[in-house]
Scaffold this motif. Structure first.
Motif, PDB file in Angstrom:
ATOM      1  N   ARG A   1       2.469   3.001  -3.117  1.00  0.00           N
ATOM      2  CA  ARG A   1       1.707   3.862  -4.028  1.00  0.00           C
ATOM      3  C   ARG A   1       1.590   5.301  -3.521  1.00  0.00           C
ATOM      4  NH1 ARG A   1      -2.243  -0.609  -4.047  1.00  0.00           N
ATOM      5  NH2 ARG A   1      -3.775   0.765  -3.071  1.00  0.00           N
TER       6      ARG A   1
ATOM      7  N   GLN B   1      -3.462   7.076 -11.422  1.00  0.00           N
ATOM      8  CA  GLN B   1      -2.139   7.327 -10.860  1.00  0.00           C
ATOM      9  C   GLN B   1      -1.024   7.016 -11.859  1.00  0.00           C
ATOM     10  OE1 GLN B   1      -1.779   5.269  -7.093  1.00  0.00           O
ATOM     11  NE2 GLN B   1      -3.585   6.308  -6.242  1.00  0.00           N
TER      12      GLN B   1
ATOM     13  N   GLN C   1       0.831  -1.204   0.000  1.00  0.00           N
ATOM     14  CA  GLN C   1       0.000   0.000   0.000  1.00  0.00           C
ATOM     15  C   GLN C   1       0.866   1.256   0.000  1.00  0.00           C
ATOM     16  OE1 GLN C   1      -3.047  -0.780  -0.829  1.00  0.00           O
ATOM     17  NE2 GLN C   1      -4.267  -0.550   1.028  1.00  0.00           N
TER      18      GLN C   1
ATOM     19  N   HIS D   1      -3.119  -5.140  -7.506  1.00  0.00           N
ATOM     20  CA  HIS D   1      -3.028  -3.757  -7.981  1.00  0.00           C
ATOM     21  C   HIS D   1      -1.584  -3.376  -8.287  1.00  0.00           C
ATOM     22  CE1 HIS D   1      -7.198  -2.706  -7.307  1.00  0.00           C
ATOM     23  NE2 HIS D   1      -7.140  -3.110  -6.050  1.00  0.00           N
TER      24      HIS D   1
ATOM     25  N   ARG E   1       1.915   5.230 -12.501  1.00  0.00           N
ATOM     26  CA  ARG E   1       2.486   4.042 -11.873  1.00  0.00           C
ATOM     27  C   ARG E   1       4.008   4.017 -11.919  1.00  0.00           C
ATOM     28  NH1 ARG E   1      -2.103  -0.486 -11.856  1.00  0.00           N
ATOM     29  NH2 ARG E   1      -3.831   0.991 -11.673  1.00  0.00           N
TER      30      ARG E   1
ATOM     31  N   ARG F   1      -0.399   9.247  -4.997  1.00  0.00           N
ATOM     32  CA  ARG F   1      -1.790   9.401  -4.562  1.00  0.00           C
ATOM     33  C   ARG F   1      -2.267  10.846  -4.535  1.00  0.00           C
ATOM     34  NH1 ARG F   1      -3.094   7.293   0.750  1.00  0.00           N
ATOM     35  NH2 ARG F   1      -5.250   7.347   0.009  1.00  0.00           N
TER      36      ARG F   1
ATOM     37  N   LEU G   1      -6.931   5.623  -8.106  1.00  0.00           N
ATOM     38  CA  LEU G   1      -6.004   4.534  -8.399  1.00  0.00           C
ATOM     39  C   LEU G   1      -5.813   4.355  -9.898  1.00  0.00           C
ATOM     40  CD1 LEU G   1      -4.268   2.160  -7.457  1.00  0.00           C
ATOM     41  CD2 LEU G   1      -6.348   0.784  -7.320  1.00  0.00           C
TER      42      LEU G   1
ATOM     43  N   TRP H   1       5.297   4.709  -8.450  1.00  0.00           N
ATOM     44  CA  TRP H   1       5.180   3.710  -7.400  1.00  0.00           C
ATOM     45  C   TRP H   1       6.573   3.187  -7.047  1.00  0.00           C
ATOM     46  CZ3 TRP H   1       0.439   0.162  -9.009  1.00  0.00           C
ATOM     47  CH2 TRP H   1      -0.721   0.953  -8.974  1.00  0.00           C
TER      48      TRP H   1
END
Length: 424
Positions: free
Chosen positions: A256, A273, A253, A312, A275, A260, A270, A278
């Motif tokens: 990410r 976002q 979690q 995810h 990625r 956010r 989500l 991340w």
């Protein structure tokens, strides 16, 4: 910065000193309180003297500058306040002798029970003694370890502030009156406290990942502390797959977090976002921990939630997300956690896998059941599904309802933006 003991905040000092004290609060509050509880055995005294130390820091650091080791300064100051308080109390002679005999080095070191080098972990296990109710364990830890106010904890439990204040007082008195030791219990007693400790860590992380109230939706100080303590706990209990699963969940979690919020501090959904922002290292570590936990073949709610988070995290773009698998995992999760929140999350997964009409039917069933009354994500989810179905008038009504319930400014701004999109 969050108010703590006495629910009061220092109100003076230069901007630089205020910023330094606020940062020290996030980093050091739990350490200082835990150290003073170990020294004095008096929870209220520990909180009050720690608060006094932070108030003193505002004035002192404004004039003298921020010390090289703020935590050591705060611990020493709080300890000195405790000694002064005990010296004035004739009934606390024994405690005074105990505290005066203790020395706090310039840079405190914490030698824990059972080879665990952390006062805060001892505090967590003390708070999570089975003699206390699970709710009391969680609330007391959030107050003493994370510095959350009574009002913040009350909002998290959906009870009046006065009710939560009484519960916290009763929990402290029970620890005192029952003589519950301030230590990590021996190995054979760890299992009876595992559920409470895991719940505390999970709620601590969630409060940092999605704050229950305030101007900021993210509190990285709390997520970082939860992950740090999660590592200690997983090391302490290497054969407990749920401890490993919770650490995996938090890492997946937290990976990410950077994506956010946008540059203006507004929430990014989500699916929208970036990625590439991340944290790949955290994702890799989280997945490896999850795989290790699953090999024990003792599934539990934290492992299942970590598996959902991994679905995810491993999707390179939103369209690659295996929503059907996520829906199945939520269906399995509800066996362990028969909660309407789990059902709402499953409804979202079903909507993404089978279409918004199917998911909307499940959401409407939850609304009719009444178990999520006042929970802003229920109308927010309904609004999103109606938006996807191009039912703009109904979507706008649900967004307005969610706006009245949303707890933080970023969440309200996000909902207001969505409302404007369907109101055009």
């Amino acid at each position: 910065m969050t108010a703590a003991a006495g629910e009061r905040m220092p109100g003076s000092g230069t901007g630089a000193a205020q910023a330094a004290v606020a940062d020290a609060f996030r980093q050091e509050w739990g350490k200082v309180v835990a150290t003073l509880i170990r020294m004095t055995g008096n929870w209220d005294l520990a909180e009050e003297c720690t608060q006094d130390a932070f108030a003193a820091a505002l004035a002192k650091w404004a004039s003298d500058g921020v010390p090289d080791r703020p935590g050591a300064w705060l611990t020493t100051t709080a300890r000195n306040r405790a000694v002064d308080r005990l010296r004035r109390s004739k009934t606390e002679t024994v405690k005074l002798q105990q505290v005066a005999a203790l020395s706090v080095p310039e840079e405190p070191t914490f030698q824990g029970d059972g080879g665990v080098p952390d006062d805060r972990l001892r505090l967590m296990f003390t708070c999570c003694h089975p003699a206390l109710s699970l709710e009391a364990r969680v609330a007391l830890t959030l107050r003493t370890l994370a510095g959350l106010t009574t009002a913040e904890i009350a909002r998290a439990f959906l009870v009046p502030e006065g009710t939560m204040a009484k519960r916290l007082t009763r929990a402290k008195h029970k620890i005192r009156d029952a003589g519950i030791p301030y230590r990590v219990p021996p190995a054979h007693l760890l299992p009876e406290r595992t559920t409470g400790v895991l719940a505390v860590l999970y709620l601590l992380f969630n409060e940092g990942y999605s704050a229950s109230a305030g101007a900021d939706v993210l509190r990285p100080d709390l997520t970082g502390e939860a992950v740090r303590l999660g590592r200690l706990l997983a090391g302490l209990m290497p054969d407990e797959p749920e401890a490993t699963g919770l650490l995996a969940l938090m890492l997946l979690q937290d990976a990410r977090s950077a994506a956010r919020l946008d540059a203006q501090g507004d929430l990014v959904s989500l699916e929208d976002q970036d990625r590439t922002r991340w944290d790949a290292a955290k994702i890799a570590e989280g997945v490896a921990l999850l795989e290790a936990a699953l090999r024990c073949q003792r599934p539990g709610p934290y492992q299942l939630q970590a598996a959902i988070a991994a679905c995810h995290a491993e999707a390179r773009q939103a369209a690659d997300t295996d929503w059907a698998q996520i829906a199945l995992l939520y269906a399995e999760l509800r066996r362990f956690v028969p909660s309407p929140v789990v059902e709402l999350n499953r409804a979202v997964a079903v909507a993404m896998a089978e279409g918004p009409e199917t998911g909307l039917a499940l959401v409407d069933q939850l609304a009719a059941a009444g178990g999520l009354a006042g929970y802003y994500l229920l109308p927010a989810t309904r609004a999103d599904l109606l938006r996807r179905l191009d039912r703009r008038t109904a979507a706008a009504a649900s967004y307005r309802e969610a706006l009245t319930l949303a707890p933080t400014e970023p969440e309200r701004r996000y909902l207001a933006k969505r409302l404007s999109e369907v109101s055009c």
